[in-house]
Structures are given as structure tokens and as C-alpha cells.
Design a protein around this motif. Sequence first.
Motif, PDB file in Angstrom:
ATOM      1  N   ILE A 174       0.817  -1.313  -0.083  1.00 47.26           N
ATOM      2  CA  ILE A 174       0.084   0.061  -0.100  1.00 47.26           C
ATOM      3  C   ILE A 174       0.887   1.043   0.108  1.00 47.26           C
ATOM      4  O   ILE A 174       1.794   1.386   1.009  1.00 47.26           O
ATOM      5  CB  ILE A 174      -0.833   0.087   1.189  1.00 47.26           C
ATOM      6  N   TYR A 175       0.569   2.028  -0.841  1.00 45.20           N
ATOM      7  CA  TYR A 175       1.262   3.403  -0.977  1.00 45.20           C
ATOM      8  C   TYR A 175       0.156   4.512  -0.576  1.00 45.20           C
ATOM      9  O   TYR A 175      -1.052   4.549  -1.400  1.00 45.20           O
ATOM     10  CB  TYR A 175       1.692   3.745  -2.361  1.00 45.20           C
ATOM     11  N   VAL A 176       0.480   5.748   0.222  1.00 43.35           N
ATOM     12  CA  VAL A 176      -0.624   6.752   0.487  1.00 43.35           C
ATOM     13  C   VAL A 176       0.237   8.099   0.595  1.00 43.35           C
ATOM     14  O   VAL A 176       1.443   7.839   0.857  1.00 43.35           O
ATOM     15  CB  VAL A 176      -1.336   6.516   1.581  1.00 43.35           C
ATOM     16  N   TRP A 177      -0.130   9.246   0.057  1.00 49.25           N
ATOM     17  CA  TRP A 177       0.598  10.371   0.062  1.00 49.25           C
ATOM     18  C   TRP A 177       0.763  10.766   1.618  1.00 49.25           C
ATOM     19  O   TRP A 177      -0.030  10.619   2.200  1.00 49.25           O
ATOM     20  CB  TRP A 177      -0.069  11.410  -0.689  1.00 49.25           C
ATOM     21  N   ALA A 178       2.051  11.182   1.929  1.00 53.38           N
ATOM     22  CA  ALA A 178       2.248  11.445   3.335  1.00 53.38           C
ATOM     23  C   ALA A 178       2.359  12.919   3.572  1.00 53.38           C
ATOM     24  O   ALA A 178       2.632  14.038   2.617  1.00 53.38           O
ATOM     25  CB  ALA A 178       3.865  11.129   3.304  1.00 53.38           C
ATOM     26  N   MET A 179       1.877  13.338   4.681  1.00 49.74           N
ATOM     27  CA  MET A 179       1.973  14.811   5.361  1.00 49.74           C
ATOM     28  C   MET A 179       3.229  15.169   5.106  1.00 49.74           C
ATOM     29  O   MET A 179       3.418  16.545   4.857  1.00 49.74           O
ATOM     30  CB  MET A 179       1.102  14.791   6.624  1.00 49.74           C
ATOM     31  N   GLU A 180       4.177  14.704   5.477  1.00 48.77           N
ATOM     32  CA  GLU A 180       5.676  15.050   5.681  1.00 48.77           C
ATOM     33  C   GLU A 180       6.255  14.812   4.242  1.00 48.77           C
ATOM     34  O   GLU A 180       6.816  13.822   3.943  1.00 48.77           O
ATOM     35  CB  GLU A 180       6.322  14.030   6.753  1.00 48.77           C
ATOM     36  N   GLN A 181       6.267  15.834   3.645  1.00 50.16           N
ATOM     37  CA  GLN A 181       6.928  15.872   2.294  1.00 50.16           C
ATOM     38  C   GLN A 181       8.613  16.223   2.643  1.00 50.16           C
ATOM     39  O   GLN A 181       9.402  16.276   1.450  1.00 50.16           O
ATOM     40  CB  GLN A 181       6.384  16.902   1.430  1.00 50.16           C
ATOM     41  N   GLU A 182       8.806  16.565   3.797  1.00 49.82           N
ATOM     42  CA  GLU A 182      10.445  16.389   4.109  1.00 49.82           C
ATOM     43  C   GLU A 182      10.501  15.902   5.232  1.00 49.82           C
ATOM     44  O   GLU A 182      10.113  15.958   6.403  1.00 49.82           O
ATOM     45  CB  GLU A 182      10.835  18.000   4.417  1.00 49.82           C
ATOM     46  N   TYR A 183      11.323  14.640   4.937  1.00 53.52           N
ATOM     47  CA  TYR A 183      11.453  13.697   6.134  1.00 53.52           C
ATOM     48  C   TYR A 183      13.115  13.355   6.179  1.00 53.52           C
ATOM     49  O   TYR A 183      13.773  13.221   5.238  1.00 53.52           O
ATOM     50  CB  TYR A 183      10.746  12.586   5.519  1.00 53.52           C
ATOM     51  N   ASN A 184      13.436  13.042   7.421  1.00 52.42           N
ATOM     52  CA  ASN A 184      14.830  12.989   7.882  1.00 52.42           C
ATOM     53  C   ASN A 184      15.689  14.208   7.138  1.00 52.42           C
ATOM     54  O   ASN A 184      16.830  13.659   6.356  1.00 52.42           O
ATOM     55  CB  ASN A 184      15.223  11.625   7.197  1.00 52.42           C
ATOM     56  N   LYS A 185      15.194  15.377   6.932  1.00 55.99           N
ATOM     57  CA  LYS A 185      15.997  16.533   6.229  1.00 55.99           C
ATOM     58  C   LYS A 185      16.047  16.380   4.917  1.00 55.99           C
ATOM     59  O   LYS A 185      16.931  17.156   4.433  1.00 55.99           O
ATOM     60  CB  LYS A 185      17.251  16.724   7.349  1.00 55.99           C
ATOM     61  N   GLN A 186      15.407  15.650   4.362  1.00 58.61           N
ATOM     62  CA  GLN A 186      15.346  15.499   2.922  1.00 58.61           C
ATOM     63  C   GLN A 186      14.066  15.803   2.187  1.00 58.61           C
ATOM     64  O   GLN A 186      13.036  15.345   2.712  1.00 58.61           O
ATOM     65  CB  GLN A 186      15.768  14.007   2.410  1.00 58.61           C
ATOM     66  N   LYS A 187      13.946  16.628   1.197  1.00 56.30           N
ATOM     67  CA  LYS A 187      12.809  17.073   0.675  1.00 56.30           C
ATOM     68  C   LYS A 187      12.385  16.014  -0.422  1.00 56.30           C
ATOM     69  O   LYS A 187      13.294  15.430  -0.986  1.00 56.30           O
ATOM     70  CB  LYS A 187      12.985  18.465  -0.158  1.00 56.30           C
ATOM     71  N   SER A 188      10.989  15.911  -0.437  1.00 55.75           N
ATOM     72  CA  SER A 188      10.466  14.729  -1.519  1.00 55.75           C
ATOM     73  C   SER A 188      10.642  15.586  -2.843  1.00 55.75           C
ATOM     74  O   SER A 188      11.025  16.603  -3.120  1.00 55.75           O
ATOM     75  CB  SER A 188       9.130  14.516  -1.281  1.00 55.75           C
ATOM     76  N   LYS A 189      10.565  14.417  -3.794  1.00 61.00           N
ATOM     77  CA  LYS A 189      10.637  14.741  -5.279  1.00 61.00           C
ATOM     78  C   LYS A 189       9.543  15.790  -5.464  1.00 61.00           C
ATOM     79  O   LYS A 189       9.772  16.896  -6.522  1.00 61.00           O
ATOM     80  CB  LYS A 189      10.603  13.716  -6.170  1.00 61.00           C
TER      81      LYS A 189
END
Length: 618
Positions: free
Chosen positions: A451-466
Motif C-alpha cells: 500500500i502507498y499513500v501520500w504523506a503529510m511529511e513531504q520533508e523527512y529525515n532532512k530530505q525534501k521529497s521529489k
Amino acid sequence: MDSTSQNNLKRNKSEKKLLRKQIKARNTLMRHEGIECVSHTTKLLVIVELWMEFWLRESQWKFCHGHQWVHWEDIIPISLPPGLMMVEELVSPEEEQKMLESIDWTENEVIQNAQKSLKHRRVKHFGYEFRYDNNNVDKDKPLHGGLPGICSMLLEKCLKQGYIKHKPDQLTINQYEPGQGIPPHIDTHSAFEDEITSLSLGAEIVMDFKHPDGRTVAVMLPQRSLLVMTGESRYLWTHGITPRKFDIVHASERQKVGSVTPDVGDLTLNRRGTRTSFTFRKVRRSPCNCIYPSVCDSQQSHQREEAPSFHDSETEAPKLEQEYVHKVYEEIATHFSSTRHSPWPQIVEFLRTLPKGSIVADIGCGNGKYLGINKDLYMIGCDRSQNLVDICGEKKFQAFVCDALSLPVRNSSCDACISIAVIHHFSTAERRLAAVCELARLLRPGGKALIYVWAMEQEYNKQKSKYLKEKRASKGKEEEINTDVAWGLFCDQTHDNGSQDSACSDQILNDSKDKGGNAKQVINSKLPVHTNRTSFHSQDVLVPWHLKGGTNKKGEYAKVLQLPAGSKELQEFSPVFHRYYHVFCEGELEAACKTLDCIRIQKSYYDQGNWCVVLEKQ
């Protein structure tokens, strides 16, 4: 000796037995439904659910891969759901007749909020009116007269015998003609106390119970019997009556009550009669505090009070999804598909590690980009959008249209399932959990789901999502619309920068106020319109999709177009649609999955702005 006789001699004992059962099933179809079976291939295939299921059970074979028959698995007899009790012959035939004659159907009672739900079924309420528009009762408006006097001795008997602990104060009488039923449901937690009892008069019937993990139990309710639901069976399992004119029941007298087990040697068809049910409940005066919060409206309501939601009631959820998910994907299907080329590596890895020959269902397959990843798998897809399913068909993939909350697929029939970017489009926690339950129902023991769902955290472990990285600084420049770029799973909305997105969305909202358009409903729903390529500030949002360009002669979207940013021509050429999303906080998806006893979380991880889990069916 002719060739037919020679073939008969070669048949072994089991083949002859199977042939006899097939002939018996053909005769049953002809006798009851007038359907003639032939041995040669025909142009049309007709599948009638009840009869086909009966024929499959009689022959102990099932249709599995779409082109071959495989042997039916050994089936373990099913016990009653926990907390369910059956009391046979609670009333005598004379008492039954008096109770049926006491119902005055000539009053022609009209319940305005019930007409759509009842499907012409006759119903009466006593004590309190059950409202079908909100599945609840108005506790401050008791009906005059209370419960019928003829029920008094019956209820006293139930209390004395210990069948019930509380004297009911609400009664619903339903009359079911053959072919009528009631959809699967759980009596609202906040409306009624633990005990729900139902007396069956006039005829027997089979009631279907279903656990959230997909387990189902068909229970025979004999004439004049009392069904008592408490605990898990009342609060967690749905119960309903399938609308049909025949039930599959046990032939032997010893199995006339309780669960209908799949004993193919002891099954027969039973024609339904007119059944009248007396369903007794006790109205709840305080919030429900049961141990099943995932399906408890009292506890969900408390959570919504702490974090205000946009829903006035649970009935609004399907309407919102129809307007801001289903309709939108039908409109943008071609453009959406043109942005969906590159599969995500970890999803590909999941599919490639499955055993050769695995049956895999892609629930919410979109344009089918994962259906052809592993040629060693037998994959089938489904999606709510007819236009996206048509695109799958053009690619020669097997896919069909259905709702992810009600999949027309047999229990435990899949080795694996994937649900990519689907569950976040359901607008309540209950519906999101129901989607997970459907995945679990499809899996065989040991089967896996991704299962994949969109995350509230678009910046995680100090890395920005694509998604955040793709933000383009194009303010004040010409906008280049290039739909031949694959941005990944969610990087699909627009090349605009944040301010342009916001301005364009505001313009659409303002323009629609006088036109009664789509955006006016956005205002009424009180959902924030998300600014693309920015972090989320709310879990429930509308995400703009800018439909790029028109179509060329081949029906394909134009790949490159140059227009001034913010121009009227650009707005007319690129209409904006709004899709509903519930973006998941860290741990939210795992917490929902952990409420299901039938699965375990094998793996959970974060992948480019998405929360992901791998589940295994126990």
C-alpha cells in the motif's frame, strides 16, 4: 463400439463422479432458471452468481485463471461470530400467527427519509423512529404508544430466560418478500446499546455476517427463532440479507440452524417465503466506549471534535468522493495517463520478488503501468474510472471497473495485491480502513499486499521529497506545458510555481460563485485548496490538477504549448480540477492496519513523500 463408448470406458471413477455432478448441476439450472448448458464453446458467456456458485460447490471445482479449472481447496467449517446466539422456537405457531395479525399494514405509514433505503420493503417503527438518512434515532422524540402490548410477554420471557439483559424500548418491524434484502451494515454504536435481537416470523432466511478481515459466515435463521447479537458480532461484524429468491441451505434436519458450512454433500436450495422480522433495541443514552474504535461512530466523533473535519455526516463522504475524485479522474484520464510512465523502483521490486505464477490484483490500477511489470505473474487491474480502464484495454491489459470498497473478487483468491495512491482518496477513517479490509479479504493466507499513500511529511529525515523539489520558479515567464514528462507518482499537477497555483485557484473559485460551478462546492466543503509544490498544512485538502492543452486529431494531448503566464487564453486552455486527498501523518497508516487481526505488518517505509506498508495475511 463408437468413439463415445470408448471414451466412457477410459474414464476413471473420479471422472465419472464429477461428470454425474456436472449433469446434476445442468439439470438444476434448466429446472429452476431455464438455462440450457452446452458442451461446445458459445459466443456469449452468462454467469448467474447464485447458481454459478452452487454449481461450483457441487462440482468441487472453481474457475481461477480465466482459462483453466483448478480444484476447490479443502474448506474448514465455520463457527458463529463471537457473541452471536440463536434461540429456536422462541414462540409457538399460535403466538407467531397472533403477532403477524397484530401488524396493521393498512395504515400505509410513510417514512420520508426511508423511501430510498427501503427499496419498497414494508417497515414500521415503535418506541422511536429509526432514521435511515443518518442511521440513528432522535432520542428526544419518542413515538406515542411505546412498544406494542403483544410484545410484553415475549420480552419478559427473554429477560427471565437470560437471553437479554436489558428491556428494549425501540422496535422495527420489517417485511421481506422473496427477492428482497437489506445491505450489510452495523447498527450504529451511538444509537443503541449492546444487545440487538431479531425475531424471524413467517419464514426462514439466511443472514450473511462479515468480519472486517474478510471472513464471512452465512447463518440460517429458522422460522420463529430469535437472533441475539452482542459483543463482537454486534459491534464489529456487518450483517445483511442478500436480495434473492433462493438460499443455499443444509439438506439434513440436524443442520437447519446456525452457520451454513460448505459441505457440498449436504447442500440444497430453499425457496424463500415472506419473512417478517421484529428487531428489538435499547436506545443508548451515553456515548459508546466499546473496544472497536475503528468502526465506532461515538469514538470517531470524539476524534473529529478534537480535530475538526469537513464532513457534516458519514453520508457526505461518498458525495464528496464522487465530485472531487471520481468525476475528476474521468475528465483528466488521458492527460493523467500521459504523465504516468515510470514505475517506482520499490513497487517494481515488490512485484518481481513474487513467486512465478502468482495471481496479483492491482486495486486502483489507473492506466495500468504496473500490470505488465512482471510477465511471470498473472495480473488483473481494476479502477473506478471507466476512461482509465479503457486505456488499460488499449494496452491489452486485463482490467475492469469497480469500487475499491466493494471488489467483485472471491475471498482468498489472490497471492498478492497492490494499492498505489488510492486509499488517500477516501474521505473518512472508516472508509480508508474498509479499503484495507478489502485488500486483506482478497489475500490467501500468506499472501502479501503493498500500500502507498501520500504523506503529510513531504520533508523527512532532512530530505525534501521529489514533489517539493519539482517546484519551478516560472513567475513572470511564459509557461511551457510539456505533458511528455513523467514526474512520478504525485508530481503531476503543474509546472507553475506556488503563487500562480494559488492565484489560478482563487480565480476559479471567484468565477464560479455566480455560475454554480464545481468550485462553489469547494467553498461549501470548507476544504483548503492546496498550493502545488508546497508543504501540507492540513490533512484533508483539495489538490489542483491543471488539464494541459486540447487534443490533436489522434485524440492525444498536445505535448508543447507556449502561452503567457496568467493570460485568459491559458486559463481557458488549461482548466483546473480539484482532487480530494487525505494525506497521512507518520504512523497513521500502520495504526489503521494494526486494527485488523488477520494481517501483520511485514514492512513499513517512507518513499519519496509516501508512507508505505507491506502486509501479510495470517
